[in-house]
Structure formats: C-alpha cells, structure tokens
Design a protein around this motif. Sequence first.
Motif, PDB file in Angstrom:
ATOM      1  N   MET A   1       3.103 -17.623  15.480  1.00 13.94           N
ATOM      2  CA  MET A   1       2.137 -16.945  14.914  1.00 13.94           C
ATOM      3  C   MET A   1       1.469 -17.760  13.954  1.00 13.94           C
ATOM      4  O   MET A   1       2.346 -18.616  13.372  1.00 13.94           O
ATOM      5  CB  MET A   1       2.824 -15.615  14.335  1.00 13.94           C
ATOM      6  N   SER A   2       0.344 -17.420  13.520  1.00 19.70           N
ATOM      7  CA  SER A   2      -0.380 -18.167  12.628  1.00 19.70           C
ATOM      8  C   SER A   2       0.140 -17.637  11.079  1.00 19.70           C
ATOM      9  O   SER A   2       0.571 -16.629  10.876  1.00 19.70           O
ATOM     10  CB  SER A   2      -1.962 -18.115  12.797  1.00 19.70           C
ATOM     11  N   THR A   3      -0.187 -18.383  10.081  1.00 22.15           N
ATOM     12  CA  THR A   3       0.021 -17.842   8.967  1.00 22.15           C
ATOM     13  C   THR A   3      -0.568 -16.708   8.296  1.00 22.15           C
ATOM     14  O   THR A   3      -0.316 -15.747   7.714  1.00 22.15           O
ATOM     15  CB  THR A   3      -0.142 -19.112   7.754  1.00 22.15           C
ATOM     16  N   ARG A   4      -1.870 -16.906   9.065  1.00 20.19           N
ATOM     17  CA  ARG A   4      -2.842 -15.416   8.690  1.00 20.19           C
ATOM     18  C   ARG A   4      -2.361 -14.263   9.310  1.00 20.19           C
ATOM     19  O   ARG A   4      -2.338 -13.311   8.708  1.00 20.19           O
ATOM     20  CB  ARG A   4      -3.890 -16.084   9.198  1.00 20.19           C
ATOM     21  N   GLN A   5      -1.893 -14.353  10.435  1.00 16.21           N
ATOM     22  CA  GLN A   5      -1.366 -13.443  11.016  1.00 16.21           C
ATOM     23  C   GLN A   5       0.053 -12.833  10.258  1.00 16.21           C
ATOM     24  O   GLN A   5       0.118 -11.781  10.217  1.00 16.21           O
ATOM     25  CB  GLN A   5      -0.932 -13.551  12.508  1.00 16.21           C
ATOM     26  N   MET A   6       0.992 -13.825  10.025  1.00 18.85           N
ATOM     27  CA  MET A   6       1.958 -13.371   9.430  1.00 18.85           C
ATOM     28  C   MET A   6       1.946 -12.811   8.026  1.00 18.85           C
ATOM     29  O   MET A   6       2.281 -11.730   7.571  1.00 18.85           O
ATOM     30  CB  MET A   6       2.939 -14.679   9.224  1.00 18.85           C
ATOM     31  N   THR A   7       0.796 -13.406   7.172  1.00 16.26           N
ATOM     32  CA  THR A   7       0.662 -12.665   5.922  1.00 16.26           C
ATOM     33  C   THR A   7       0.148 -11.441   6.006  1.00 16.26           C
ATOM     34  O   THR A   7       0.484 -10.453   5.384  1.00 16.26           O
ATOM     35  CB  THR A   7      -0.550 -13.537   5.276  1.00 16.26           C
ATOM     36  N   MET A   8      -0.756 -10.951   7.137  1.00 15.74           N
ATOM     37  CA  MET A   8      -1.241  -9.578   7.152  1.00 15.74           C
ATOM     38  C   MET A   8      -0.208  -8.654   7.948  1.00 15.74           C
ATOM     39  O   MET A   8      -0.132  -7.623   7.393  1.00 15.74           O
ATOM     40  CB  MET A   8      -2.625  -9.665   8.318  1.00 15.74           C
ATOM     41  N   ILE A   9       0.655  -9.324   8.451  1.00 16.50           N
ATOM     42  CA  ILE A   9       1.738  -8.377   9.131  1.00 16.50           C
ATOM     43  C   ILE A   9       2.596  -7.951   7.796  1.00 16.50           C
ATOM     44  O   ILE A   9       3.133  -6.845   7.842  1.00 16.50           O
ATOM     45  CB  ILE A   9       2.572  -9.235  10.239  1.00 16.50           C
ATOM     46  N   GLY A  10       2.568  -8.949   6.968  1.00 22.91           N
ATOM     47  CA  GLY A  10       3.706  -8.551   5.667  1.00 22.91           C
ATOM     48  C   GLY A  10       2.971  -7.784   4.855  1.00 22.91           C
ATOM     49  O   GLY A  10       3.706  -6.965   4.276  1.00 22.91           O
ATOM     50  N   ILE A  11       1.589  -7.915   4.577  1.00 24.01           N
ATOM     51  CA  ILE A  11       0.860  -6.804   3.942  1.00 24.01           C
ATOM     52  C   ILE A  11       0.901  -5.462   4.403  1.00 24.01           C
ATOM     53  O   ILE A  11       1.147  -4.564   3.703  1.00 24.01           O
ATOM     54  CB  ILE A  11      -0.461  -7.243   3.650  1.00 24.01           C
ATOM     55  N   GLY A  12       0.847  -5.681   5.590  1.00 19.12           N
ATOM     56  CA  GLY A  12       0.697  -4.200   6.478  1.00 19.12           C
ATOM     57  C   GLY A  12       1.827  -3.546   6.772  1.00 19.12           C
ATOM     58  O   GLY A  12       2.193  -2.293   6.627  1.00 19.12           O
ATOM     59  N   GLY A  13       3.000  -4.318   6.838  1.00 21.65           N
ATOM     60  CA  GLY A  13       4.153  -3.880   7.172  1.00 21.65           C
ATOM     61  C   GLY A  13       4.861  -2.913   6.133  1.00 21.65           C
ATOM     62  O   GLY A  13       5.717  -2.042   6.403  1.00 21.65           O
ATOM     63  N   VAL A  14       4.565  -2.885   4.848  1.00 21.40           N
ATOM     64  CA  VAL A  14       5.131  -2.151   3.866  1.00 21.40           C
ATOM     65  C   VAL A  14       4.363  -0.445   3.963  1.00 21.40           C
ATOM     66  O   VAL A  14       5.021   0.388   3.476  1.00 21.40           O
ATOM     67  CB  VAL A  14       4.799  -2.612   2.570  1.00 21.40           C
ATOM     68  N   ILE A  15       3.050  -0.683   4.730  1.00 20.87           N
ATOM     69  CA  ILE A  15       2.376   0.748   4.785  1.00 20.87           C
ATOM     70  C   ILE A  15       2.812   1.197   6.106  1.00 20.87           C
ATOM     71  O   ILE A  15       2.387   0.888   7.312  1.00 20.87           O
ATOM     72  CB  ILE A  15       1.060   0.584   4.751  1.00 20.87           C
ATOM     73  N   GLY A  16       3.998   2.453   6.349  1.00 19.19           N
ATOM     74  CA  GLY A  16       4.154   2.802   7.496  1.00 19.19           C
ATOM     75  C   GLY A  16       3.865   4.337   7.742  1.00 19.19           C
ATOM     76  O   GLY A  16       3.204   5.006   6.515  1.00 19.19           O
ATOM     77  N   ALA A  17       4.377   5.216   8.562  1.00 21.51           N
ATOM     78  CA  ALA A  17       4.373   6.610   8.737  1.00 21.51           C
ATOM     79  C   ALA A  17       5.002   7.275   7.664  1.00 21.51           C
ATOM     80  O   ALA A  17       4.712   8.357   7.328  1.00 21.51           O
ATOM     81  CB  ALA A  17       4.907   6.848   9.844  1.00 21.51           C
TER      82      ALA A  17
ATOM     83  N   PHE B   1       1.839  -9.488  20.389  1.00 23.41           N
ATOM     84  CA  PHE B   1       2.275  -8.831  19.345  1.00 23.41           C
ATOM     85  C   PHE B   1       1.684  -9.011  18.211  1.00 23.41           C
ATOM     86  O   PHE B   1       1.387  -8.034  17.199  1.00 23.41           O
ATOM     87  CB  PHE B   1       3.836  -8.899  19.375  1.00 23.41           C
ATOM     88  N   ALA B   2       1.338 -10.251  17.863  1.00 25.48           N
ATOM     89  CA  ALA B   2       0.866 -10.548  16.623  1.00 25.48           C
ATOM     90  C   ALA B   2      -0.389 -10.189  16.293  1.00 25.48           C
ATOM     91  O   ALA B   2      -0.943  -9.376  15.180  1.00 25.48           O
ATOM     92  CB  ALA B   2       0.868 -12.200  16.237  1.00 25.48           C
ATOM     93  N   ARG B   3      -1.352 -10.106  17.636  1.00 21.15           N
ATOM     94  CA  ARG B   3      -2.624  -9.772  17.244  1.00 21.15           C
ATOM     95  C   ARG B   3      -2.594  -8.215  17.075  1.00 21.15           C
ATOM     96  O   ARG B   3      -3.458  -7.640  16.313  1.00 21.15           O
ATOM     97  CB  ARG B   3      -3.454 -10.134  18.949  1.00 21.15           C
ATOM     98  N   PHE B   4      -1.804  -7.361  17.825  1.00 18.97           N
ATOM     99  CA  PHE B   4      -1.828  -6.090  17.917  1.00 18.97           C
ATOM    100  C   PHE B   4      -1.427  -5.744  16.189  1.00 18.97           C
ATOM    101  O   PHE B   4      -1.892  -4.750  15.756  1.00 18.97           O
ATOM    102  CB  PHE B   4      -0.771  -5.345  18.760  1.00 18.97           C
ATOM    103  N   GLU B   5      -0.577  -6.185  15.879  1.00 18.85           N
ATOM    104  CA  GLU B   5       0.083  -5.884  14.776  1.00 18.85           C
ATOM    105  C   GLU B   5      -0.939  -6.269  13.280  1.00 18.85           C
ATOM    106  O   GLU B   5      -0.966  -5.767  12.474  1.00 18.85           O
ATOM    107  CB  GLU B   5       1.298  -6.539  14.427  1.00 18.85           C
TER     108      GLU B   5
END
Length: 450
Positions: free
Chosen positions: A1-17, A135-139
């Motif tokens: 995974m790229s750092t860009r993808q990891m960063t966005m996954i980290g930012i969005g990971g806290v916003i869940g259902a 997975f990284a692209r979807f997330e």
Amino acid sequence: MSTRQMTMIGIGGVIGAGLFVGSGTAISAAGPGIVLVYLGTGLVVVLVMRMLAELATAHPSTGSFSTYASREFGSWAGLAVGWLYAYHWCVTVAFEAIAGAAIAHQLAPAIPTWLAALVFMTALTLVNMAAVTLFARFEFWFALIKVTAIVLFIGIGGVAIIGLLPHHHAPGTSNLLGHGGLFPHGATALLIAALTVFFSYFGTELVTIAAGEAKDPVRAVRQSIRSVTWRILIFYVGSILVVITLLPWNANEVTASPYTAVLTALGLPGARTVMNLVVLTAVLSCLNSGIYSSSRMLFSLARRGEAPKILGRAGSSEAPVAAVLAAASGGFLTVGANYFLPTGAVFTFLLNSSGAVAVVVYLCICATQIASRRNENPAARPANTVRMWCHPYLSYLVGVALVTIVAGMALTSATRNSLAVTIVVTIVAVGAGLIHQRRTLDHRHCVRCA
C-alpha cells in the motif's frame, strides 16, 4: 500500500457505521451530555493509539499489538488478544453485513435482506482474496466518500446553527439545555453510553495492522496516528455537537437516524436517500476492513504457531486466502441465519456477542506499552519512533479509565449480558493461550532432553 492510501485509510477508518447509526442510541441514552462522552472517550482512544504508535513505529508488524504482547508477556498473551481481536471483527463483519442489507432493502424493497447480505459478503471477500492493492483501492474510495459526507454535514450544520440558512433560525442553546439539561439521566448514563461510543471508535488501529504491507510503514503509521486527534474532534465531536444543537436529543427521529433527521429538518431534498447511501458506504467500508483486519491477525497468529497452520498460507496473490475465508465465515453464517430468522433477532444477538472486547483489546495495548517501555534498551530503539506523552503517568491513567468503563457495565441490566460475554470469551482466550504456551514449553523441553 502507498502512504497516500494508508493515510486516507487511517483518516476514514475512524468514520464507521457506529457514528452514523449507533450515535442515535448513545444520544438517547445520555442526552446532550453525550458530546462530553465522545470527547472524553475520544481522548482515551487518542492516548491508546499513541501508545500503539510507539510500539508499531519501533517494530511494524501485521500482527500489531498481538505480536508485541507475545514479546512482552509471552505467547499466551499474544494468542489471547489476537484471537479476541479476530473474534470481535468476525462478529462485526456479520453485524455490518446485516446492517448493510437492511439499508439496501430500504433503498430497494424488492431485494430481500439475505440476498443483499450475500452479495456484499461475496464481493468483499473476493476483494480481500485478491492482492492487497485492490483492498487498498476500495478502502481509499470508501474513506473519501465518508470524509466528504461528514465534512459537508458539519459545514451545513454549522451554517444552520449560526442562523445563516434560509428559513431557519439559530437554535441557540434551547436543544442543549431545554429538555432536561445536559445530563437528563444522570452521570451513570454517561458511563453506560461510553461502551457504545467505544464500539464506534474501534478500527483506528487498522493502520498499524496494515503497516506490515505498506511501502513505508513507519511514515504511514506516524502520519495517521498523529492525525487521530483532529479526526476525532472534527468528525465525531463536531458532528454530534451539530446534531444535539439543531434537534432535541429525545426526538424519535434522532434516535433512529440522527444525521438523516438533521438534514430532513433543514429541508434538504433527498436527505434520507443521500444519507442511506453514505451509511451504506460506511457499512461496506467497515465490512471490508473487518475482513482485512481479522484475516491479517489470524495470518500473523498462524505464522507464530498460535493458530492452525493453514491460516498462515498465502495464495498466488500473496493474500492469506484461508484466513480471509475464516474471517468472512461469521458473515456467511449470518446470511443463512438471516434467511430463516427475523433480521432484528440476528442483529440483537450479534450486538450482544461483541460485548466489550474492544475495551479489553485496548487494555492489552496499554499494558503492553507500559511493559515495553520498562523492558526497552534505549540504545537499540530505532530513530524517529513515536513516543507516548507523559509516560508512565498518562499510560496508567488510561488503564484506570478503561477498567472503570468495564466495571461500569455491571451497574445496569442493559450491559450486564455484554459484560458476561466479554468475561467468558476473555477467560476462554487466556486459558487457550496458557495451555498453548505450556505445551510449547514442554515440547521444547522434550526436544532438549532428547
């Protein structure tokens, strides 16, 4: 995974259902004071993630805190917390599959819930069985949609609060103080609501698990963990404050779907449909990351000899196919149960099954960081690692806060069942870990003697 993808996954990971749906239950339980629960619980989570970042930047690993627990306390601890974490996400995957199916049924009533759940489970299981880049692209795109939606919601709500929205007057503090005050159900209700809030925050640790498959794991973990503070303040505390300021906390619409209720009250056309699509995105994101998190934890456990060996095998795409199928098994079993049983019955069972495992996992992270700092060799510490603030005082304070939340579950009948489930599964996991460690030591002893 790229750092860009990891960063966005980290930012969005806290916003869940849990934010879009579960917050309604928390608001109705605690009243306007729920914003303080989100703030206080969020600060505890920030500190736990800081401790985890200290561990992860020093030794990035797919097993994350499970690997670190094994190192500091013995394999029994890593096995126990690893299996607890995998169990929690297996239950969550099933939970999110049912939630997503219910939303899909609202959007398209002709689609039965069991069929929608089957489609979601199949599609995202296949995504996780492919290369991790898929997975990284979807997330990444899931996260982008969630972040955009919550920022727009806070922006529109903020304009309404200061009275700049046409045909709407500024509400002032009438909804905050005019319906029983900030704490209409007393302080105990805040403690009970904290468990629901904790469940909604769970997932912020995903970036440390994904670090094992990142191009630059240390940089990705540092960036993501350091941004968790403003993410929690803006996305959670900010949006909840908008909800309880614009609408009465005890309105039925707020309990059912707080974000939809706000947008509908502001007269925005198609608000319900738009929010249903956003919530569905959040659910699918959580489902996707849940399969990933659970499968990688099972994979790590298997590689350390703490799970069946088959779970540690990688397929042609380098993804742990067997572990992915094991992680998704709970969701597929739930699809079958949903076919024969009412959706509400399955949903309630899954909610109670997860218990307070998330708090137990955080307690383990806290204990591991304290032990790691006590046992570390400063000369051997890698450069540019994250360090816990005010150690050991804040570390111990976080431990006390987490124990208080678990103990508070015994105060009411509404949470005693969840506490009982948590105690049982924790005892089983620890027992299995101790038995495994004893057998491993006995085997090594026999080999030396031979």
